[in-house]
Design a protein around this motif. Sequence first.
Motif, short mmCIF file in Angstrom:
data_model
loop_
_atom_site.label_atom_id
_atom_site.label_comp_id
_atom_site.label_asym_id
_atom_site.label_seq_id
_atom_site.Cartn_x
_atom_site.Cartn_y
_atom_site.Cartn_z
N ALA A 18 0.82 -1.21 0.00
CA ALA A 18 0.00 0.00 0.00
C ALA A 18 0.85 1.26 0.00
O ALA A 18 0.38 2.33 -0.37
CB ALA A 18 -0.93 0.00 1.22
N ASP A 19 2.13 1.15 0.36
CA ASP A 19 3.03 2.30 0.37
C ASP A 19 3.71 2.54 -0.96
O ASP A 19 4.57 3.40 -1.09
CB ASP A 19 4.09 2.14 1.46
N GLY A 20 3.34 1.77 -2.00
CA GLY A 20 3.92 1.94 -3.33
C GLY A 20 5.10 1.03 -3.60
O GLY A 20 5.63 1.01 -4.71
N SER A 21 5.53 0.25 -2.61
CA SER A 21 6.62 -0.70 -2.84
C SER A 21 6.11 -1.84 -3.71
O SER A 21 4.94 -2.22 -3.64
CB SER A 21 7.17 -1.22 -1.52
N GLN A 22 7.01 -2.38 -4.55
CA GLN A 22 6.64 -3.47 -5.46
C GLN A 22 7.82 -4.40 -5.63
O GLN A 22 8.97 -3.99 -5.54
CB GLN A 22 6.27 -2.95 -6.84
N ARG A 23 7.51 -5.66 -5.94
CA ARG A 23 8.54 -6.60 -6.34
C ARG A 23 7.90 -7.59 -7.29
O ARG A 23 6.77 -8.00 -7.12
CB ARG A 23 9.09 -7.36 -5.14
N GLU A 24 8.68 -7.95 -8.33
CA GLU A 24 8.23 -8.97 -9.27
C GLU A 24 9.44 -9.75 -9.74
O GLU A 24 10.55 -9.21 -9.82
CB GLU A 24 7.46 -8.37 -10.43
N GLU A 25 9.23 -11.03 -10.00
CA GLU A 25 10.33 -11.87 -10.45
C GLU A 25 9.78 -13.01 -11.30
O GLU A 25 8.72 -13.54 -11.02
CB GLU A 25 11.08 -12.43 -9.23
N VAL A 26 10.55 -13.35 -12.33
CA VAL A 26 10.20 -14.45 -13.23
C VAL A 26 11.42 -15.36 -13.33
O VAL A 26 12.53 -14.87 -13.55
CB VAL A 26 9.82 -13.93 -14.64
N ARG A 35 10.97 -1.99 -6.17
CA ARG A 35 11.01 -0.55 -5.95
C ARG A 35 10.41 -0.23 -4.59
O ARG A 35 9.56 -0.96 -4.09
CB ARG A 35 10.31 0.20 -7.05
N TYR A 36 10.92 0.84 -4.01
CA TYR A 36 10.42 1.30 -2.73
C TYR A 36 10.82 2.76 -2.56
O TYR A 36 11.65 3.28 -3.31
CB TYR A 36 10.97 0.45 -1.58
N VAL A 43 13.40 4.37 -5.12
CA VAL A 43 14.54 3.51 -5.45
C VAL A 43 14.00 2.37 -6.31
O VAL A 43 13.06 1.69 -5.91
CB VAL A 43 15.20 2.94 -4.17
N GLU A 44 14.57 2.21 -7.51
CA GLU A 44 14.15 1.15 -8.41
C GLU A 44 15.35 0.34 -8.84
O GLU A 44 16.40 0.91 -9.18
CB GLU A 44 13.49 1.73 -9.67
N VAL A 45 15.20 -0.97 -8.84
CA VAL A 45 16.27 -1.88 -9.27
C VAL A 45 15.68 -2.94 -10.19
O VAL A 45 14.62 -3.49 -9.91
CB VAL A 45 16.95 -2.56 -8.06
#
Length: 148
Positions: A70-78, A98-99, A107-109
């Motif tokens: 809910a704070d906009g942080s995300q993670r995805e992996e394949v 990202r966070y 911060v995005e990686v």
Amino acid sequence: MANSCILLFICASAFALTTAVTIRDRPLIGKPAIAPVAVAAAPVKDFVPIVKSLAERKDDGSFVFSYEGADGSQREEVGIVRNAGTDDETLEVSGSYRYYDADGQLVEVRYTADENGFVPQGTNIPQEISAAAHAAAEVARRQPVEVK
């Protein structure tokens, strides 16, 4: 006989409860094995609910997952298994996260990882590190290591 068993059970239970409380509340006798260390209290952070989530796994080991806070942080992996069931089987992983840091900056990686190495690129990763990781992966692709 039954009354004796019940009375014995009640007495044993009462003894166990009072012993546990007594041992827990007893002050330490002598020196503790490890000297206590003063620890600064960590700031209490708010719980961040997960608003989206996905996770799938295939029989060959391939997978995909993602989540968003809910704070906009995300993670995805394949993860993709190449040459499944052979001696050349490998797992190729790509993903991103990202966070927002303590200063409110995003911060995005993005990264890839395979038999040739891990290559990250991101707003908090110096270009020199990303370039060196990419170059090392390219060298490994051109000169594969033979496993005996």
